[in-house]
Design a protein around this motif. Structure first.
Motif, short mmCIF file in Angstrom:
data_model
loop_
_atom_site.label_atom_id
_atom_site.label_comp_id
_atom_site.label_asym_id
_atom_site.label_seq_id
_atom_site.Cartn_x
_atom_site.Cartn_y
_atom_site.Cartn_z
N ILE A 1 21.81 -30.12 -11.81
CA ILE A 1 22.24 -30.33 -10.43
C ILE A 1 21.38 -29.47 -9.51
O ILE A 1 21.38 -28.25 -9.61
CB ILE A 1 23.74 -30.02 -10.25
CG1 ILE A 1 24.57 -31.03 -11.06
CG2 ILE A 1 24.13 -30.06 -8.78
CD1 ILE A 1 26.05 -30.78 -11.06
N ALA A 2 20.62 -30.15 -8.65
CA ALA A 2 19.70 -29.46 -7.74
C ALA A 2 20.26 -29.35 -6.34
O ALA A 2 19.79 -28.55 -5.54
CB ALA A 2 18.36 -30.20 -7.71
N GLY A 3 21.27 -30.17 -6.01
CA GLY A 3 21.85 -30.14 -4.67
C GLY A 3 23.20 -30.82 -4.63
O GLY A 3 23.54 -31.59 -5.52
N VAL A 4 23.95 -30.51 -3.57
CA VAL A 4 25.30 -31.05 -3.42
C VAL A 4 25.63 -31.15 -1.94
O VAL A 4 25.12 -30.37 -1.12
CB VAL A 4 26.35 -30.17 -4.15
CG1 VAL A 4 26.42 -28.77 -3.56
CG2 VAL A 4 27.72 -30.82 -4.14
N ILE A 5 26.49 -32.11 -1.59
CA ILE A 5 27.07 -32.20 -0.25
C ILE A 5 28.43 -32.86 -0.38
O ILE A 5 28.63 -33.75 -1.21
CB ILE A 5 26.17 -32.99 0.73
CG1 ILE A 5 26.68 -32.83 2.17
CG2 ILE A 5 26.06 -34.45 0.33
CD1 ILE A 5 25.73 -33.34 3.23
N GLU A 6 29.38 -32.39 0.41
CA GLU A 6 30.70 -33.00 0.45
C GLU A 6 30.92 -33.63 1.82
O GLU A 6 30.40 -33.15 2.82
CB GLU A 6 31.80 -31.96 0.20
CG GLU A 6 31.80 -31.45 -1.23
CD GLU A 6 32.94 -30.49 -1.49
OE1 GLU A 6 34.08 -30.97 -1.70
OE2 GLU A 6 32.69 -29.28 -1.48
N LEU A 7 31.68 -34.71 1.83
CA LEU A 7 32.04 -35.40 3.07
C LEU A 7 33.51 -35.76 2.97
O LEU A 7 33.96 -36.29 1.95
CB LEU A 7 31.20 -36.67 3.24
CG LEU A 7 31.50 -37.52 4.47
CD1 LEU A 7 30.96 -36.83 5.72
CD2 LEU A 7 30.90 -38.90 4.34
N GLU A 8 34.24 -35.47 4.04
CA GLU A 8 35.66 -35.84 4.05
C GLU A 8 36.07 -36.23 5.45
O GLU A 8 35.46 -35.81 6.43
CB GLU A 8 36.53 -34.70 3.55
CG GLU A 8 36.58 -33.50 4.47
CD GLU A 8 37.53 -32.42 4.00
OE1 GLU A 8 38.68 -32.72 3.66
OE2 GLU A 8 37.10 -31.26 3.98
#
Length: 186
Positions: A85-92
């Motif tokens: 895992i090189a990156g992450v983003i959350e959206l809510e």
């Protein structure tokens, strides 16, 4: 020596592989995501600090709950490079007050140190923006610390503009940085 870029601190950045996989995060990804978020947002504590590990466990627990619930109006995207895992983003969909309309809110955008400054954060933002657009939203929102100049530059280049400045209760107590509330039309 492996090819790549060096930043001002002499850290070696790995070139992005030709193919990066973007996919929704799964429950099994939570430990790796929690490590990435802890390293990105709490590295000043150092991994030998008990407070760092307390925050890591808290992040992992919160993430586990969000991924298990997987309610409508929540998504978490990860970028996989070289099998990690090189990156992450959350959206809510966030609703500040019961009488207000919910709005899409990006949070926890993080890219592993070795993969930074190569466009990965921009790609993760696009995934979140496309999801918000699919939800029927005309705008997307996020916060950034006023002192985080690199992130502010990224968001400006991506078309985000300032809506307001606000301070968290922690910042009032410690004299920390203001938060900037940004938005982008979709």
């Amino acid at each position: 020596m492996e090819s790549g870029l060096y930043n001002q601190k002499g850290f070696h950045h790995r070139p992005l592989p030709a193919q990066i996989e973007f996919r929704p995060a799964q429950l099994d990804d939570r430990e790796a995501i929690a490590k990435l978020l802890s390293a990105s947002f709490h590295r000043h504590l150092g991994t030998d600090s008990w407070l760092y590990w307390l925050l890591y466990l808290s992040i992992q627990s919160d993430l586990k709950q969000r991924l298990q619930r997987r309610k409508s109006g929540y998504d978490c995207w990860i970028a996989i490079a070289d099998g990690a895992i090189a990156g992450v983003i959350e959206l809510e969909l966030k609703q500040d007050w019961p009488w207000q309309t919910a709005y899409p809110y990006c949070s926890n955008l993080a890219v592993a140190e070795a993969w930074r400054r190569q466009g990965l954060a921009s790609q993760l933002l696009r995934h979140a923006e496309q999801t918000a657009q699919a939800w029927g939203s005309p705008q997307v929102y996020l916060h950034v610390l006023e002192s985080n100049y690199r992130a502010r530059s990224l968001y400006a280049k991506q078309g985000y503009s300032l809506q307001k400045r606000d301070r968290t209760w922690q910042a009032w107590i410690t004299g920390g940085s203001w938060r900037l509330f940004l938005s982008k039309p979709l």
